[in-house]
Design an enzyme around this catalytic site. Sequence first.
Site, PDB file in Angstrom:
ATOM      1  CG  HIS B 189      -2.085   1.469   1.110  1.00  0.00           C
ATOM      2  ND1 HIS B 189      -3.077   1.364   0.422  1.00  0.00           N
ATOM      3  CD2 HIS B 189      -1.925   2.856   1.901  1.00  0.00           C
ATOM      4  CE1 HIS B 189      -4.246   2.614   0.299  1.00  0.00           C
ATOM      5  NE2 HIS B 189      -3.384   3.154   1.184  1.00  0.00           N
ATOM      6  CD  GLU B 430      -6.845  -8.872  -9.113  1.00  0.00           C
ATOM      7  OE1 GLU B 430      -6.434  -8.447  -9.077  1.00  0.00           O
ATOM      8  OE2 GLU B 430      -7.967  -9.641  -9.157  1.00  0.00           O
ATOM      9  CG  ASP B 454      -3.057  -9.636  -6.660  1.00  0.00           C
ATOM     10  OD1 ASP B 454      -2.426  -9.555  -5.825  1.00  0.00           O
ATOM     11  OD2 ASP B 454      -4.491  -8.457  -6.545  1.00  0.00           O
ATOM     12  CB  CYS B 501      -5.637  -1.655 -14.398  1.00  0.00           C
ATOM     13  SG  CYS B 501      -6.297  -2.995 -13.241  1.00  0.00           S
TER      14      CYS B 501
END
Lengths: 92, 573
Positions: B189, B430, B454, B501
């Site tokens: 994050h 993913e 991912d 993305c």
Amino acid sequence: MYVGQAVIINKTGLHARPAYDFVNLAKEYNSEIKVRNLNGDDSQAVNAKSIVFLLSLGICEGDKIEIMAKGNDEEEAVTALINLVVSGFNEV
Amino acid sequence: MICKGNKASEGLGIGEVFCYRPAELKVVQSYIAENEVSETLVQYEAFKSDVKNQLDSLIVQFQTVDPDQAKIFLAHREILHDDAIDEEIRNKIGKDLYDLAWAVETVYDGFSRLLSEMKNELFRERAQDVKDVRNRLLRSILGLKCSALSSLDKPVVIACHDLLPSDTATLDCHKVIAIITETGGETSHSAIIARSYGIPAILGIDGLMDKVQGGELVVVDAMEGELIIVPTEEQLKEYKEKQKQYLATVSSQNAYLDKLSMTKDGVRFEIGINIGSPNEVEVKQAPYADFVGLFRSEFLYMTSPGLPSEEDQFKAYKRVLETFKRPITLRTLDVGGDKSIPCLPLPKEDNPFLGQRGLRFCFEHKEFFETQVRAALRASYYGELHLMLPMVTNMDDIYKAKEIILALRDELLKEGVPMAPKTKLGIMVEIPSIALIADHVAKEVDFISIGTNDLCQYTLAVDRMNPNLSDYYQSFHPALFKLIAFCTEEFRKSGKPVSVCGELGGHPLAAVVLAGLGVRKFSMNPPSMGKVKRALTEITMDFAESLAQNVLSMATADEVINYLETELRGFTG
């Protein structure tokens, strides 16, 4: 002591902005102001200048509330608060 | 002293360290003497006005960029000035002789309990607001100012163990020169936040918090992954020069921002941005973006003290559509894995990344999913909104989600709610299992978007949060390109769009390869747009395709990187 009653007509009840508007208006008066929810589980009157107490009444659309004021501007205070409630907090 | 870490967000920052150590608010029962009452009451007023100032500056800061967040702080200010709370605290101090912190804790906890026991959820949620104000006040009283990242008084380098979404939600990013942490890899994050704001960051520096005290000067060279603590005069001069050069490169890349992304031989790309809260940087870059390829909806859950209601979500989505005036792809709630949210009942799992994540969590707690989809469908009336499902494993996931969405649509139609006539539905790719059946996926959904972070983690079986495995987390592993090549080709046969993305799409070297594999839409963090646009403008499609074919035949990630660096030298720098 001056007393008045009104029914909540705005959809959100008294939990978001309307609750803050209500408290801020109450704070403009010198009188001691109390409010209670006549449709609540517990119809105890609380300090109308306290946002947290007001929230604790759980006032929703359709509930009838009673506003009581005591002091030198009691009549103006109750009238102003009732007007705010019946206007639907400018939401309706 | 020089320390090494993972370079997580490019750039070079020089500044003073600010140590962020989120502390537990520990208050002990204690009393004051009678002659200390008046002094304590004066202190109480002083701390209250300190907190009021903090809230005032937050309100000003958020008013234009995030009015909903500003409203929360406005509510907090009301609570701070609550007559009843105030009176009780004064009583506890004046009559019962509680010391200040103890009085504040007792009274605030009492009021928050009062609200948390209410039947109606809307009222119950407000208990969190009371707690928030309590914490702010206690932090001020206990002198724990450092935990408030939201009220930095000057630009600093933030040093911490790790940054959590709840820490960064109110972070004033203008005052952050760089971020350095003890844990976290390239896709944590902290890294994502840093990149989305263009803040240089080095993560995973061993024993960092023992090496810095706060207040000292550091150089954060996030190009090399090197942190220099208290640089010498000479080093400082050298790095200032390097910083100047870096900024010059960035500004030359930014010259490509308002150009069309088209190869020399006329193949056109759509370049989009990924957005979160949405923050100022994102809004500022919007005019250069063709679309918003990933709108992470989690921020709503992170900044809200309770669960956001359908109405709150509807308003937030509508605002994003009206602010960006671009097609917006809303990714439905993606929690689990590294993303935990205080107000959601996430299970404790041994392998959270292989557990109840994303769509799996949404099926288990259908009520959250339904609230969100209803809000999104209602918002669809106000712009072009697409829905995208995260963590899709098999076709059953798609069938099941479609069934829920269609039922909600019918429900809204019956209620007479205005909606877009059709809302496109897509999935994130993913997990390798879904990538390998892209031909079947194409029959059921309108688009796919490849989430490379991912997909890399699940293809290589590497926990991307584990700093000990950062050598194994190879985003340029040929296997990953092979998987993307297969999936893109199979899906494109349907004529429907494939976008990327993940972080890979924002990397100019990788973007050229992906273009060669047939990807025509890229969505990335706003600061990457300039360099990707530049790279795609400088190539021909033939060149990209042959480059991609060569990459597919390679054996190692290093080989791929070296090859691309050589071939693309000169216009990706």
